[in-house]
Design a protein around this motif. Structure first.
Motif, PDB file in Angstrom:
ATOM      1  N   UNK A 222       0.828  -1.199   0.000  1.00  0.00           N
ATOM      2  CA  UNK A 222       0.000   0.000   0.000  1.00  0.00           C
ATOM      3  C   UNK A 222       0.868   1.258   0.000  1.00  0.00           C
ATOM      4  N   UNK A 223       1.915   1.278   0.828  1.00  0.00           N
ATOM      5  CA  UNK A 223       2.813   2.438   0.865  1.00  0.00           C
ATOM      6  C   UNK A 223       3.480   2.650  -0.487  1.00  0.00           C
ATOM      7  N   UNK A 224       3.822   1.563  -1.152  1.00  0.00           N
ATOM      8  CA  UNK A 224       4.445   1.678  -2.479  1.00  0.00           C
ATOM      9  C   UNK A 224       3.462   2.298  -3.471  1.00  0.00           C
ATOM     10  N   UNK A 225       2.188   1.884  -3.400  1.00  0.00           N
ATOM     11  CA  UNK A 225       1.180   2.451  -4.300  1.00  0.00           C
ATOM     12  C   UNK A 225       0.944   3.930  -3.999  1.00  0.00           C
ATOM     13  N   UNK A 226       0.858   4.282  -2.704  1.00  0.00           N
ATOM     14  CA  UNK A 226       0.643   5.684  -2.323  1.00  0.00           C
ATOM     15  C   UNK A 226       1.792   6.548  -2.832  1.00  0.00           C
ATOM     16  N   UNK A 232       0.269  12.627  -2.287  1.00  0.00           N
ATOM     17  CA  UNK A 232      -0.557  11.903  -1.329  1.00  0.00           C
ATOM     18  C   UNK A 232       0.249  11.431  -0.127  1.00  0.00           C
ATOM     19  N   UNK A 233      -0.359  11.524   1.055  1.00  0.00           N
ATOM     20  CA  UNK A 233       0.190  10.950   2.279  1.00  0.00           C
ATOM     21  C   UNK A 233      -0.865  10.050   2.897  1.00  0.00           C
ATOM     22  N   UNK A 234      -0.457   8.866   3.276  1.00  0.00           N
ATOM     23  CA  UNK A 234      -1.382   7.919   3.896  1.00  0.00           C
ATOM     24  C   UNK A 234      -1.574   8.281   5.363  1.00  0.00           C
ATOM     25  N   UNK A 264      -3.448  15.478   1.251  1.00  0.00           N
ATOM     26  CA  UNK A 264      -2.740  16.043   0.105  1.00  0.00           C
ATOM     27  C   UNK A 264      -3.324  15.650  -1.238  1.00  0.00           C
ATOM     28  N   UNK A 265      -4.363  14.810  -1.238  1.00  0.00           N
ATOM     29  CA  UNK A 265      -4.989  14.371  -2.493  1.00  0.00           C
ATOM     30  C   UNK A 265      -6.461  14.111  -2.224  1.00  0.00           C
ATOM     31  N   UNK A 266      -7.329  14.738  -3.025  1.00  0.00           N
ATOM     32  CA  UNK A 266      -8.759  14.646  -2.770  1.00  0.00           C
ATOM     33  C   UNK A 266      -9.439  13.513  -3.522  1.00  0.00           C
ATOM     34  N   UNK A 267      -8.870  13.112  -4.650  1.00  0.00           N
ATOM     35  CA  UNK A 267      -9.512  12.062  -5.445  1.00  0.00           C
ATOM     36  C   UNK A 267      -8.439  11.301  -6.201  1.00  0.00           C
TER      37      UNK A 267
END
Length: 341
Positions: A222-226, A232-234, A264-267
């Motif tokens: 998941x961190x790699x995809x983010x 984007x920050x998870x 940092x990312x809405x969509x």
């Protein structure tokens, strides 16, 4: 902080409510708080005195944003000490390090399991906590992983560096011997005592077709995809096996449903959403095989509103972090109510 979750949720509240907090500080009077018991309100009010100077400092720093806000509000702060910094708590530590607590080291001094104190962290400057197991604090046995058909426990002096073991614990004389559900990796030895890194909890694994993807490895994917989603920050997440959702999961093959809170990312575009499924296929050949055969359907990703997980913990009356692999239908229904896309 007892848990990184508690500090994370407190700072989430600060982000959302700093104007009201500054006003309370300036006036020395507690504003109405829905759900706050009257006796708690009276005790808090008795501690408050007007402090216009501190209120102005708070307003000035929060108006500049929340990157490094903790050290800006408390300039003499040197370290963040937390009760747990591994497993599900690692996510909150990482989130705090990236933003609110930027520039500050985190230190987890002790290793506790089921209320029993097992080890101490002698390496405060290391980013990944390691613990020296103390032989006279509790009686520990270890099951080699992966487990054999007829597993036999081994003792402290029989551990091998680099191997993983399940923890069997007898905390005090007269207590039951129990399988703690913790998996440890032996990172080395200090003198003759093993030094361990907690790796995962055995119950936290995804498996819709028997593929059994451990929580900490799913988190890495998941961190790699983010990292492929610019800006984007998870913040938080849970993953659900689609069978728990019933008809709302659609008519496709069993699959994963992931609920994410991002900063940092809405969509996300469809291409960006597919990155997580792609990372899982690259990291887990068995998952890729099931996806290729169609026995596992495409992963579905949902974004939730800011502070959603913190509000859920507040509603549940518990500071404990949400389980990363969600299996409780009541919690799932609460999370579904926060989806924004």
């Amino acid at each position: 902080a007892g848990l990184a979750t508690e500090l994370h949720d407190a700072l989430t509240t600060l982000r959302a409510s700093w104007p009201e907090l500054a006003k309370d500080l300036a006036l020395g009077k507690l504003s109405p708080q829905p759900g706050l018991p009257e006796d708690a309100r009276c005790r808090l009010q008795a501690l408050l005195v007007p402090d216009a100077t501190r209120a102005a400092e708070l307003e000035a720093e929060c108006a500049l944003g929340f990157e490094g806000i903790v050290q800006r509000l408390w300039p003499q702060l040197e370290v963040v000490v937390v009760g747990t910094a591994h497993g599900t708590e690692q996510l909150y530590c990482d989130t705090l390090r990236q933003a609110d607590c930027k520039g500050l080291p985190f230190y987890c001094p002790f290793y506790r399991v089921a209320g029993a104190l097992l080890g101490v962290n002698l390496w405060p400057k290391e980013p990944v906590p390691r613990f020296l197991l103390c032989p006279d604090w509790a009686f520990c046995e270890f099951l080699p992983c992966p487990a054999k058909e007829e597993p036999q426990t081994v003792l402290l002096g029989e551990l091998w560096e680099g191997r993983e073991y399940g923890l069997v614990l007898t905390a005090r004389p007269g207590e039951y011997r129990c399988h703690a559900g913790e998996v440890l990796r032996v990172a080395g030895f200090h003198k003759q005592c093993p030094v361990v890194e907690p790796i995962r909890r055995e119950s936290q694994a995804l498996s819709v077709r028997g593929e059994s993807i451990p929580e900490e490895r799913f988190y890495r994917s998941l961190c790699r995809a983010v990292g492929m989603w610019p800006g984007a920050r998870l913040v938080d997440y849970v993953c659900v096996e689609s069978a728990l959702l019933g008809a709302s999961s659609g008519v496709c093959a069993p699959h994963y449903e992931v609920f994410l809170e991002l900063r940092g990312l809405r969509d996300l575009s469809e291409g960006q959403r597919y990155k997580l499924d792609q990372c899982l296929q690259e990291d887990f050949p068995i998952y890729k095989s099931f996806r290729f055969k169609g026995s596992i359907g495409p992963l579905r990703l949902h974004l939730v509103g800011a502070g959603a997980f913190a509000r859920l913990r507040e509603a549940l009356g518990s500071p404990l972090p949400m389980p990363r692999v969600l299996r409780e239908e009541r919690l799932l229904q609460l999370i579904q109510g926060t989806v924004i896309s």
